[in-house]
Design an enzyme around this catalytic site. Structure first.
Site, mmCIF file in Angstrom:
data_model
loop_
_atom_site.group_PDB
_atom_site.id
_atom_site.type_symbol
_atom_site.label_atom_id
_atom_site.label_comp_id
_atom_site.label_asym_id
_atom_site.label_seq_id
_atom_site.Cartn_x
_atom_site.Cartn_y
_atom_site.Cartn_z
ATOM 1 N N CYS A 37 5.532 -9.369 -12.843
ATOM 2 C CA CYS A 37 4.777 -8.462 -11.952
ATOM 3 C C CYS A 37 5.334 -7.043 -11.961
ATOM 4 O O CYS A 37 4.646 -6.099 -11.578
ATOM 5 C CB CYS A 37 4.767 -9.009 -10.533
ATOM 6 S SG CYS A 37 4.040 -10.641 -10.443
ATOM 7 N N HIS A 96 2.692 -3.480 -5.617
ATOM 8 C CA HIS A 96 2.210 -4.693 -6.284
ATOM 9 C C HIS A 96 1.395 -5.514 -5.278
ATOM 10 O O HIS A 96 1.833 -5.753 -4.160
ATOM 11 C CB HIS A 96 3.419 -5.480 -6.794
ATOM 12 C CG HIS A 96 3.073 -6.818 -7.321
ATOM 13 N ND1 HIS A 96 2.017 -7.026 -8.174
ATOM 14 C CD2 HIS A 96 3.630 -8.042 -7.116
ATOM 15 C CE1 HIS A 96 1.939 -8.310 -8.467
ATOM 16 N NE2 HIS A 96 2.908 -8.946 -7.840
ATOM 17 N N ASN A 114 -3.498 -11.502 -6.919
ATOM 18 C CA ASN A 114 -2.305 -10.986 -7.595
ATOM 19 C C ASN A 114 -2.544 -11.054 -9.107
ATOM 20 O O ASN A 114 -2.616 -12.132 -9.679
ATOM 21 C CB ASN A 114 -1.114 -11.854 -7.176
ATOM 22 C CG ASN A 114 0.192 -11.448 -7.850
ATOM 23 O OD1 ASN A 114 0.195 -10.685 -8.807
ATOM 24 N ND2 ASN A 114 1.289 -11.976 -7.350
HETATM 25 O O1 UT7 Z 1 4.083 -11.480 -7.742
HETATM 26 C C1 UT7 Z 1 5.051 -12.169 -7.031
HETATM 27 C C2 UT7 Z 1 4.490 -13.497 -6.761
HETATM 28 N N1 UT7 Z 1 4.818 -14.166 -5.599
HETATM 29 C C3 UT7 Z 1 4.585 -13.802 -4.330
HETATM 30 O O2 UT7 Z 1 4.304 -12.711 -4.001
HETATM 31 C C4 UT7 Z 1 4.668 -14.877 -3.334
HETATM 32 C C5 UT7 Z 1 5.204 -14.439 -2.039
HETATM 33 N N2 UT7 Z 1 4.946 -15.460 -1.045
HETATM 34 C C6 UT7 Z 1 3.778 -15.552 -0.394
HETATM 35 O O3 UT7 Z 1 2.884 -14.784 -0.612
HETATM 36 C C7 UT7 Z 1 3.673 -16.620 0.678
HETATM 37 O O4 UT7 Z 1 4.903 -17.259 0.832
HETATM 38 C C8 UT7 Z 1 2.580 -17.684 0.379
HETATM 39 C C9 UT7 Z 1 1.214 -17.059 0.544
HETATM 40 C C10 UT7 Z 1 2.755 -18.212 -1.041
HETATM 41 C C11 UT7 Z 1 2.685 -18.843 1.364
HETATM 42 O O5 UT7 Z 1 2.622 -18.368 2.691
HETATM 43 P P1 UT7 Z 1 3.705 -18.823 3.774
HETATM 44 O O6 UT7 Z 1 3.278 -18.249 5.049
HETATM 45 O O7 UT7 Z 1 5.054 -18.440 3.229
HETATM 46 O O8 UT7 Z 1 3.491 -20.373 3.798
HETATM 47 P P2 UT7 Z 1 4.544 -21.548 3.496
HETATM 48 O O9 UT7 Z 1 4.885 -21.603 2.050
HETATM 49 O O10 UT7 Z 1 5.668 -21.456 4.477
HETATM 50 O O11 UT7 Z 1 3.653 -22.797 3.840
HETATM 51 C C12 UT7 Z 1 3.130 -23.016 5.130
HETATM 52 C C13 UT7 Z 1 2.224 -24.233 5.083
HETATM 53 C C14 UT7 Z 1 2.837 -25.423 4.337
HETATM 54 O O12 UT7 Z 1 2.469 -26.585 5.032
HETATM 55 P P3 UT7 Z 1 3.536 -27.337 6.009
HETATM 56 O O13 UT7 Z 1 4.677 -27.687 5.114
HETATM 57 O O14 UT7 Z 1 3.887 -26.308 7.037
HETATM 58 O O15 UT7 Z 1 2.745 -28.493 6.510
HETATM 59 C C15 UT7 Z 1 2.132 -25.381 3.014
HETATM 60 O O16 UT7 Z 1 2.044 -26.671 2.422
HETATM 61 O O17 UT7 Z 1 1.024 -23.904 4.385
HETATM 62 C C16 UT7 Z 1 0.770 -24.909 3.392
HETATM 63 N N3 UT7 Z 1 0.036 -24.316 2.284
HETATM 64 C C17 UT7 Z 1 -1.303 -24.218 2.274
HETATM 65 N N4 UT7 Z 1 -2.250 -24.587 3.157
HETATM 66 C C18 UT7 Z 1 -3.532 -24.320 2.844
HETATM 67 C C19 UT7 Z 1 0.519 -23.772 1.152
HETATM 68 N N5 UT7 Z 1 -0.497 -23.313 0.386
HETATM 69 C C20 UT7 Z 1 -1.632 -23.589 1.071
HETATM 70 C C21 UT7 Z 1 -2.985 -23.343 0.778
HETATM 71 N N6 UT7 Z 1 -3.899 -23.721 1.701
HETATM 72 N N7 UT7 Z 1 -3.405 -22.735 -0.344
#
Ligand code: UT7
Length: 324
Positions: free
Chosen positions: A112, A251, A281
């Site tokens: 990225c 980004h 992204n």
């Molecule tokens: O270019 C660089 C690339 N990477 C990034 O920029 C990623 C940076 N990170 C993020 O953008 C965020 O961490 C995410 C959008 C990936 C995830 O958001 P979050 O608020 O950090 O969520 P989390 O990973 O803490 O997950 C919260 C919950 C989990 O469920 P439990 O364990 O709390 O029951 C996940 O399983 O959300 C669940 N979850 C989803 N639910 C519905 C994860 N993905 C999804 C989804 N739909 N697509």
């Protein structure tokens, strides 16, 4: 001598994949995706549409905007992690299709951050005497996306952006670039298979190692900190302050990351470019795509102070400050 951004261009594939479409593919919801990321839809390359196909379209528009002929280019740099093939460089395919007969061409891999890294390399070559450098960020992220993994498949999209750098005396151009890496965090975002560590095999495919894996939550925290640090680093290196900034082009990974960074910097959101709602992204394409939209919308003018900043797999993070 400065490398001035003389023209910008971008291109995205026609096919739109909405959050509603994703609801039918994995256990997710439009509300979750919008709330957690700010993404509403993304573009997906057509079957057979490769990285260079997107890159050429963006490059043609950037050359047109710059008023530079492809035959005048000295160097073509293509930032990508989803090139047409392992060999040759996608940059060589683009060089041939543009008719850039004089240009050296190679790819640059910094995920990225690739575009900001490539911009810095292009700037360095301008300082050694090159007159025109084309910098492209182009990605077909859909190729390395696991469409059964809701943690990643809702985030990424395909697209391309490009800029033409032209050597110029004066105040306008890239003021400075600041590039960083921390390879101890490589496992936060990676494609484990398909390279020399785990070469392609039936076992590799069965384990789905050709697809991107990401520890999103840990990446999120690093992203906010590194984006804030690199913005402050670029400003202080030029004796400028946040108030001097006219436009911040980060980004486009997650709207929450960007608003957290803007809040920490004290930067009003009117000065921030956000377009991940329409494209998700797009990795190395995200900054040049966002920049081109901002330029064409008239959000920058001569003398504007523009900052580009990225973070991503590696981990890498980088910023670039430009006097437009
Ligand atoms: O270019 C660089 C690339 N990477 C990034 O920029 C990623 C940076 N990170 C993020 O953008 C965020 O961490 C995410 C959008 C990936 C995830 O958001 P979050 O608020 O950090 O969520 P989390 O990973 O803490 O997950 C919260 C919950 C989990 O469920 P439990 O364990 O709390 O029951 C996940 O399983 O959300 C669940 N979850 C989803 N639910 C519905 C994860 N993905 C999804 C989804 N739909 N697509």
């Amino acid at each position: 001598m400065k490398a001035r951004i003389a023209g910008t261009g971008s291109y995205v594939p026609e096919r739109v994949l909405t959050n509603r479409d994703l609801e039918r593919m994995v256990a997710t919801s439009d509300a979750w995706i919008v709330d957690r990321t700010g993404i509403r839809e993304r573009r997906i390359a057509a079957p057979g549409e490769a990285c260079s196909d997107l890159g050429v379209r963006a490059a043609e528009l950037a050359l047109q905007a710059a008023g530079v002929d492809a035959a005048e280019l000295d160097l073509i740099l293509v930032a990508t992690c989803t090139g047409d093939a392992p060999l040759p460089s996608t940059a060589c395919i683009i060089q041939h299709r543009l008719g850039a007969v004089r240009a050296a061409a190679c790819d640059l891999g910094a995920a990225c951050c690739g575009f900001v890294y490539a911009l810095a390399v292009g700037d360095a070559y301008v300082k050694t005497g090159f007159r025109h450098v084309l910098v492209v960020g182009a990605e077909v992220m859909s190729m390395i996306t696991d469409w059964t993994d809701r943690n990643t498949c809702v985030l990424f999209g395909d697209g391309a952006g490009a800029v033409v750098l032209t050597a110029e005396e004066g105040e306008r151009g890239i003021l400075s670039s600041h590039l960083h890496s921390d390879g101890s965090l490589w496992e936060l975002i990676c494609v484990p298979g398909g390279g020399s560590r785990i070469p392609p095999s039936e076992k590799m495919l069965a384990e789905r190692l050709q697809y991107m894996k990401m520890k999103g939550n840990e990446t999120f925290k690093v992203a906010v900190k590194t984006l804030e640090d690199s913005a402050r680093e670029a400003l202080s290196a030029n004796n400028l302050s946040v108030e001097d900034l006219d436009l911040y082009v980060p980004h486009q990974a997650n709207a929450r990351i960007i608003s957290a960074v803007a809040a920490r910097l004290g930067l009003p959101m009117e000065k921030v470019v956000l377009n991940m709602d329409r494209y998700g992204n797009t990795s190395a394409a995200s900054i040049p795509l966002a920049l081109d939209e901002a330029v064409r919308a008239g959000r920058v003018g001569e003398g504007s102070l523009v900052m580009m900043a990225a973070f991503g797999s590696g981990l890498t993070w980088a910023s670039s400050l430009v006097r437009w």
